[in-house]
Each structure stands twice: as C-alpha cells, then as structure tokens.
Design an enzyme around this catalytic site. Structure first.
Site, PDB file in Angstrom:
ATOM      1  N   CYS A 111       0.823  -1.225   0.000  1.00  0.00           N
ATOM      2  CA  CYS A 111       0.000   0.000   0.000  1.00  0.00           C
ATOM      3  C   CYS A 111       0.850   1.266   0.000  1.00  0.00           C
ATOM      4  O   CYS A 111       0.327   2.360  -0.230  1.00  0.00           O
ATOM      5  CB  CYS A 111      -0.946   0.003   1.180  1.00  0.00           C
ATOM      6  SG  CYS A 111      -1.981  -1.467   1.234  1.00  0.00           S
ATOM      7  N   HIS A 247      -3.346   7.122   2.197  1.00  0.00           N
ATOM      8  CA  HIS A 247      -3.807   5.801   1.767  1.00  0.00           C
ATOM      9  C   HIS A 247      -5.175   5.511   2.386  1.00  0.00           C
ATOM     10  O   HIS A 247      -5.394   5.740   3.583  1.00  0.00           O
ATOM     11  CB  HIS A 247      -2.774   4.756   2.190  1.00  0.00           C
ATOM     12  CG  HIS A 247      -3.236   3.354   2.004  1.00  0.00           C
ATOM     13  ND1 HIS A 247      -3.811   2.916   0.830  1.00  0.00           N
ATOM     14  CD2 HIS A 247      -3.243   2.285   2.858  1.00  0.00           C
ATOM     15  CE1 HIS A 247      -4.136   1.644   0.960  1.00  0.00           C
ATOM     16  NE2 HIS A 247      -3.803   1.243   2.176  1.00  0.00           N
ATOM     17  N   ASN A 277     -10.212  -0.189  -0.033  1.00  0.00           N
ATOM     18  CA  ASN A 277      -8.754  -0.069  -0.009  1.00  0.00           C
ATOM     19  C   ASN A 277      -8.197  -0.699  -1.296  1.00  0.00           C
ATOM     20  O   ASN A 277      -8.320  -1.902  -1.492  1.00  0.00           O
ATOM     21  CB  ASN A 277      -8.251  -0.805   1.242  1.00  0.00           C
ATOM     22  CG  ASN A 277      -6.740  -0.833   1.348  1.00  0.00           C
ATOM     23  OD1 ASN A 277      -6.026  -0.514   0.398  1.00  0.00           O
ATOM     24  ND2 ASN A 277      -6.246  -1.230   2.503  1.00  0.00           N
TER      25      ASN A 277
END
Ligand code: UT7
Length: 320
Positions: A111, A247, A277
C-alpha cells in the site's frame, strides 16, 4: 531539479459490490463495515486485468498532462497483483501505450508502493536521469482475497490511478520512506509455495492474511511521525498544507493521524466509501478525484502518505 505532477488519471473496475451485497454471501453487515472502516462499496474486477486497469488510468493521465507515450522516459507500476510473475506490469503497459523510449519496471511496496515509486522518480529527476515519468498504482486485489475470511475480504477493491511527473524547478519538496520487515509478518500473501515433487503445498497460504489490529497500530504509530519529519525538514507548519491525501485503508486511521497533526478532517479528502482499499492505487485515485473536483490550485501545498504490507510507509510534501 525536482519533479512536478502535471497530469492525473484513474480507472476503477466496472462492477460495484456494496456492503449489503457482501452481507448476502457472508456473515457481515453494512453497519459493521461502514462503522469500522468508512467503506460502503468497492469496485471488483470480473474480466478486467491489472494491466488493463493500469493502461486505462495511464491513458487518462497522459491525456490530462498533454504528454504523448513517446515522450515518456520512465514507467513505474506499483502493484502486488501483477498479472504475471514476469514480465513486469510496467513493461506490459509500455507495450500497450507504445511508449518505446521508456525504461519500465514494477515496485512492490504494497500500500506504500505509490509513495516508493514517487520517491524513486524524485531521485531520478534530482539526478537528471529522467525528464517525463509515468507512475501507476494498479491492483486486482479481489483475486488474492480469501473470500471466506470476512475480516479482510470486505476491505479491498480493484482499480488503478496514474500520474505524469515532469522534471521541474518546483514540485516535490521532500520525501520520507521506511520499512519494518519484523512487523511485516502481520500482513502477508504467500502466493508461490514450493510445489516440487518433494514437498506438499498448502494452498491456503495463497491468499492475504492480515492481523488488522497490528496493521492499524503500525499505521497510527508511523504515519504521523513520517509526515511531521517532512514538514519539519521544510519548515512547513501542518496548517500550511491544504490537503493530506492518505492511503485509503480506514477512516479511523485518518482521524487519528489528523488528531496527531492538530488538523481538521476537512483537509483529509477520502474515496474509501466508494473504492475501499485499493492498496498501491488508492493515493493516485484519490489525487485524481481531488484534481477533477478542481480542489487544487498552482502553489498549493499537499502531503501524500501511504502505509501497508512490508511493513512499509512513505510520505511526500509537494507544491502543486
Ligand atoms: O492497507 C493497509 C492494510 N490494511 C489496513 O490498514 C487495515 C488496518 N486495520 C483495520 O482497518 C481494522 O483492524 C479492521 C477493519 C480490519 C478490523 O476492525 P477492528 O475494529 O480492529 O475489528 P476486530 O478485528 O477487533 O474485530 C472485532 C469483531 C470480531 O468479533 P468478536 O471477536 O469481537 O466477536 C470479529 O470477528 O468483529 C468481527 N468481524 C466482523 N464482523 C462483521 C471481523 N470482520 C467482520 C466483518 N463483519 N466483516
């Protein structure tokens, strides 16, 4: 010399899966998912590949930047879900675009992959090694989920975001990145077990396995420090930054980071309600949405920050 983002683009998988859709196939609820994460729905790929999503986002970013594929000298794709072990997704995208002057490679920092890629491009441009770079974050995470594990599969989505970065006198002002492989065992996806005739393969290891609370604690302990570091380095006050683009893992993580920095949540735009996500793609998708809404003006200061598997993290302060 530094690098400046001159164009953005994004592309999400077409099919939207809502929390209510998930509650029909597993023991979960919209109430649980939304209150714990801020996620309402996520794009899930059917026939779309990571290469396809990456290429579509790249074309949108190139059009926005008014740059042709032939003008690119560097392509980096941040991904943990490339369609192939080899070639790299960046090479597949290079071929799709016809960007034959560009060197191309992938970065796997989960990520934080987009932040690691941005830092790499920053270093290339400082060293005079690239003039126009394309960075793409692209994922089809739905294919590495254990769809019987409700604690992880409800969180993730599929899509891509891209930016074009040009060598410039202004733009990226400071970057920070780090890794902690010791704590990294809390978020894994071991997808290539040894399957030679001498050993037995445990196929259950082929999906994402996550200790959500360990990842949560890591994020809220590392991210504020990483952001403060680049602000201090550049004598920038937290309130001088127009937006913090983080993020999109969990709204509660963003709220805790905002509190640490003493900044209100209206400076933390989000997409997670409709994207979930999307790992390395989440920051460039968010940036593209912010740009398309006309929220940024030349000279604005923004902070980008990512964190995740590895563990890895990275932050960047830039002048728009
Ligand atoms: O991109 C970077 C990677 N990932 C992250 O950043 C994720 C970071 N972590 C998180 O976002 C949160 O830890 C989660 C959203 C993953 C989990 O939230 P939590 O508040 O830490 O919940 P929990 O794991 O402590 O689980 C609480 C309860 C458990 O039930 P019991 O033991 O209290 O009876 C779980 O079994 O919630 C249960 N649960 C669910 N219930 C309904 C777990 N998943 C679900 C679900 N639906 N999908």
């Amino acid at each position: 010399m530094t690098g400046r983002i001159i164009g953005t683009g994004s592309f999400l998988a077409k099919t939207r899966v809502t929390n209510d859709d998930l509650s029909k196939i597993m023991d979960t609820s919209d109430e649980w998912i939304y209150s714990r994460t801020g996620i309402k729905e996520r794009p899930i790929a059917k026939e779309e590949t990571t290469t396809y999503l990456a290429t579509m986002a790249a074309k949108a970013a190139l059009a926005d930047a008014k740059v042709t594929p032939e003008e690119l000298d560097l392509i980096i794709v941040a991904t943990v879900t490339n369609d192939f072990v080899t070639p790299a997704c960046a090479c597949a995208v290079q071929a799709e675009l016809g960007a034959m002057q560009a060197q191309a490679f992938d970065i796997n920092a989960a990520c934080a992959g987009f932040m690691y890629s941005l830092h790499t491009v920053y270093a290339y441009m400082q060293a005079g090694l690239a003039k126009r770079a394309l960075i793409i974050g692209a994922e089809t995470l739905s294919r590495i989920m254990d769809w019987t594990d409700r604690s992880t599969c409800v969180l993730f989505g599929d899509g891509a975001g891209a930016v074009v970065v040009e060598a410039s006198e202004t733009g990226i002002l400071a970057c920070d990145q780090g890794a902690d492989g010791v704590r990294g065992k809390n978020l894994t996806c071991m997808n290539r077990t040894n399957n030679n005739p001498l050993v037995q393969t445990d196929t259950r290891l082929q999906y994402v396995k996550m200790d959500g609370q360990a990842v949560f604690k890591f994020a809220v302990s590392e991210v504020p420090g990483s952001i403060k570091k680049i602000l201090e380095e550049t004598n920038t006050k937290p309130e001088d930054v127009k937006y913090y683009l983080l993020h999109q893992a969990n709204l509660r993580i963003l709220q805790i980071v905002a509190k640490h920095l003493g900044i209100s949540m209206d400076r933390f735009p989000t997409t997670m309600d409709h994207t979930g996500n999307i790992s390395a793609a989440s920051i460039p998708i968010l940036l593209d949405e912010v740009c398309k809404k006309g929220m940024l003006n030349r000279g604005d200061k923004i902070v980008l920050s990512g964190f995740g598997g590895g563990f890895t993290w990275g932050s960047c302060l830039m002048e728009w």
